[in-house]
Design an enzyme around this catalytic site. Structure first.
Site, PDB file in Angstrom:
ATOM      1  N   GLY A 199       0.075   5.417  -5.011  1.00  0.00           N
ATOM      2  CA  GLY A 199      -0.817   4.896  -3.972  1.00  0.00           C
ATOM      3  C   GLY A 199      -1.744   3.807  -4.463  1.00  0.00           C
ATOM      4  O   GLY A 199      -2.807   3.588  -3.883  1.00  0.00           O
ATOM      5  N   GLU A 202       2.296 -13.244  -2.364  1.00  0.00           N
ATOM      6  CA  GLU A 202       1.882 -11.997  -1.697  1.00  0.00           C
ATOM      7  C   GLU A 202       1.945 -12.158  -0.191  1.00  0.00           C
ATOM      8  O   GLU A 202       1.504 -13.177   0.346  1.00  0.00           O
ATOM      9  CB  GLU A 202       0.445 -11.674  -2.121  1.00  0.00           C
ATOM     10  CG  GLU A 202       0.140 -10.207  -2.181  1.00  0.00           C
ATOM     11  CD  GLU A 202       0.933  -9.496  -3.280  1.00  0.00           C
ATOM     12  OE1 GLU A 202       1.903  -8.793  -2.954  1.00  0.00           O
ATOM     13  OE2 GLU A 202       0.574  -9.666  -4.457  1.00  0.00           O
ATOM     14  N   ASP A 225       9.616  -4.742  -3.438  1.00  0.00           N
ATOM     15  CA  ASP A 225       9.301  -3.624  -4.336  1.00  0.00           C
ATOM     16  C   ASP A 225      10.564  -2.956  -4.869  1.00  0.00           C
ATOM     17  O   ASP A 225      10.698  -2.697  -6.061  1.00  0.00           O
ATOM     18  CB  ASP A 225       8.457  -2.575  -3.604  1.00  0.00           C
ATOM     19  CG  ASP A 225       7.182  -3.175  -3.044  1.00  0.00           C
ATOM     20  OD1 ASP A 225       6.863  -4.320  -3.407  1.00  0.00           O
ATOM     21  OD2 ASP A 225       6.515  -2.497  -2.243  1.00  0.00           O
TER      22      ASP A 225
HETATM   23  P1  ADP Z   1       2.488   2.985  -3.792  1.00  0.00           P
HETATM   24  O1  ADP Z   1       3.918   2.737  -3.459  1.00  0.00           O
HETATM   25  O2  ADP Z   1       1.668   1.752  -3.765  1.00  0.00           O
HETATM   26  O3  ADP Z   1       2.297   3.723  -5.076  1.00  0.00           O
HETATM   27  P2  ADP Z   1       2.626   4.576  -1.398  1.00  0.00           P
HETATM   28  O4  ADP Z   1       1.574   5.180  -0.549  1.00  0.00           O
HETATM   29  O5  ADP Z   1       3.589   3.630  -0.786  1.00  0.00           O
HETATM   30  O6  ADP Z   1       1.880   3.915  -2.636  1.00  0.00           O
HETATM   31  O7  ADP Z   1       3.510   5.745  -2.056  1.00  0.00           O
HETATM   32  C1  ADP Z   1       2.891   6.833  -2.704  1.00  0.00           C
HETATM   33  C2  ADP Z   1       3.634   8.120  -2.359  1.00  0.00           C
HETATM   34  O8  ADP Z   1       4.916   8.146  -3.065  1.00  0.00           O
HETATM   35  C3  ADP Z   1       2.934   9.371  -2.823  1.00  0.00           C
HETATM   36  O9  ADP Z   1       1.977   9.797  -1.871  1.00  0.00           O
HETATM   37  C4  ADP Z   1       4.097  10.349  -2.932  1.00  0.00           C
HETATM   38  O10 ADP Z   1       4.446  10.847  -1.657  1.00  0.00           O
HETATM   39  C5  ADP Z   1       5.229   9.472  -3.442  1.00  0.00           C
HETATM   40  N1  ADP Z   1       5.261   9.547  -4.913  1.00  0.00           N
HETATM   41  C6  ADP Z   1       4.882   8.598  -5.781  1.00  0.00           C
HETATM   42  N2  ADP Z   1       5.005   9.015  -7.073  1.00  0.00           N
HETATM   43  C7  ADP Z   1       5.490  10.271  -7.004  1.00  0.00           C
HETATM   44  C8  ADP Z   1       5.815  11.277  -7.985  1.00  0.00           C
HETATM   45  N3  ADP Z   1       5.681  11.063  -9.296  1.00  0.00           N
HETATM   46  N4  ADP Z   1       6.283  12.462  -7.528  1.00  0.00           N
HETATM   47  C9  ADP Z   1       6.425  12.706  -6.202  1.00  0.00           C
HETATM   48  N5  ADP Z   1       6.119  11.803  -5.246  1.00  0.00           N
HETATM   49  C10 ADP Z   1       5.653  10.612  -5.628  1.00  0.00           C
HETATM   50 MG    MG Z   2       4.619   2.003  -1.588  1.00  0.00          MG
END
Ligand code: ADP
Ligand code: MG
Length: 402
Positions: free
Chosen positions: A139, A33, A189
């Site tokens: 998120g 990590e 990722d």
């Molecule tokens: P993580 O990558 O850890 O899940 P991030 O903050 O980097 O968290 O990314 C999350 C963002 O990705 C959400 O706020 C959204 O904008 C986008 N996202 C994730 N899943 C979806 C989905 N199923 N549909 C639309 N946007 C998504």
């Molecule tokens: Mg992310």
């Protein structure tokens, strides 16, 4: 799933076209990590949870996007010419939430990927209609953003007849996140989402992008992910700060030692060089980066030999290092990992992802799974007055067509 996606597609865009369906997984990092921007190794696997889409090409230059995760936001529209004019994250954000048409913030990820594909020299021949659906929490540190980027590239390249090898796809998706979402993440990722393999973890050298798919034979155990359901606001500023601290430590070391990155050092060479790092905080950060990379290397070796116990012990050490030296844990993650480490049948437990919230990853014997769920859930509610979510993870294939 395909039927559901096609139904969503025709509800959103009407009938008439037969869309193709695609999937890109989220990922969990088993160990290694905060090593990916330090030229070290990471060891993630792709999950069976991810994001799905149904998509069809358009002759005109219109891109239309809709997600079941944001149904109230409706269909977002963007013209190819506008997209191709975006120069960076500010432009992309303005495009995504711009006032001239109805668009949503989440579209920076798929739109950023398409722009990044153009940046890589591919010509985008037309428009696209895409609907998204997901069973991956957003998120939470399981990389829904990377899944979204890799998915958009997987669908677009297939529909437009562009051949993209997995590693190149991962690099284009990473560039999208760096340039157009404005997140300075490493390659892990997107690489995991693009390159995952069922029942395997990916041992990746982030300096060279050499990788090995290591069979994950966990015998009577399972990978269990616990979602703390918190995300502290510190996460993004602290990420930038840790990157800076690691860079400063490396610069100090490089005054006397020839090392391309912190990942190039082993424990002995680090201990000899540590006094060159002036700032004690930077020294701690570097110690984590070096030892965590070495743990990732050892973990791959142990798992190749089926030594799950040894691997679990490295996970516990990783958590302590992230908590004490790198200081990216938080009370919720500490409680989840430390409670798990005391439970019978738990071989290892650590926070996973960037930190300050998100998830822990645990290796739990099947016979201990029910007791694990109960103990972790009740301790978490008792301490924080809210519920955590617990998933068992099955290492899965990377992105592809359904
Ligand atoms: P993580 O990558 O850890 O899940 P991030 O903050 O980097 O968290 O990314 C999350 C963002 O990705 C959400 O706020 C959204 O904008 C986008 N996202 C994730 N899943 C979806 C989905 N199923 N549909 C639309 N946007 C998504
Ligand atoms: Mg992310």
């Amino acid at each position: 799933m395909k039927e559901r996606l096609k139904k969503l597609y025709s509800e959103v865009f009407g009938g008439g076209k037969d869309p193709r369906c695609f999937f890109a997984p989220g990922r969990v990092n088993l160990i290694g990590e905060h090593t990916d921007y330090n030229g070290g190794h990471v060891f993630p696997c792709a999950l069976s949870m991810g994001i799905y889409c149904a998509a069809a090409p358009r002759e005109d230059g219109l891109i239309r996007l809709w997600s079941a995760a944001f149904p109230d936001e409706g269909v977002s529209e963007c013209r190819l010419e506008e997209l191709l004019c975006c120069k960076g994250a500010e432009d992309m954000k303005a495009l995504a939430i711009g006032s001239r048409a109805k668009r949503s913030g989440w579209t920076v990820y798929p739109l950023g990927s398409l722009k990044s594909l153009a940046d890589a020299g591919y010509s985008l021949p037309g428009g696209l209609d895409m609907v998204f659906d997901a069973d991956l929490p957003t998120g939470s540190g399981l990389s829904s953003s990377a899944a979204m980027e890799v998915l958009a590239l997987t669908a677009a390249s297939a529909l437009w007849g562009i051949e993209l090898e997995g590693p190149e796809k991962a690099l284009i998706a990473q560039a999208a996140e760096n340039r157009y979402a404005g997140v300075p993440c490493g390659i892990m990722d997107q690489f995991a989402s693009a390159m995952g393999k069922k029942d395997h973890a990916i041992f990746l050298d982030t300096q060279t992008l050499e990788y090995e798919l290591v069979p994950l034979d966990l015998a009577n155990s399972k990978i269990v992910i616990v979602n703390s359901m918190v995300k502290h606001s510190l996460a993004s500023s602290a990420y930038a700060e840790r990157r800076r601290e690691c860079a400063e430590a490396l610069e100090d070391i490089q005054k006397e030692v020839n090392a391309a990155s912190l990942g190039a050092l082993d424990e002995e060479s680090f201990e000899r060089a540590a006094q060159l790092i002036n700032d004690p905080v930077c020294r701690k950060r570097a110690r984590h980066a070096v030892y965590e990379n070495r743990r990732a290397v050892k973990a791959a070796e142990l798992l190749r030999n089926g030594n799950i116990k040894g691997f679990g012990a490295l996970m516990n050490a990783s958590h302590a290092s992230l908590r004490d030296d790198f200081e990216v844990s938080c009370p919720e993650l500490d409680l989840l990992a430390e409670t798990a480490q005391t439970l019978p049948g738990v071989l290892g437990a650590r926070m996973t992802g960037g930190g300050f919230g998100g998830c822990t990853v645990n290796i739990v014997e099947l016979s201990a799974l029910d007791a694990f769920r109960e103990a972790i859930s009740s301790k978490y509610i008792e301490a924080f007055g809210k519920e955590c979510l617990i998933y068992t993870a099955d290492p899965s294939d990377g992105a592809g067509e359904l």
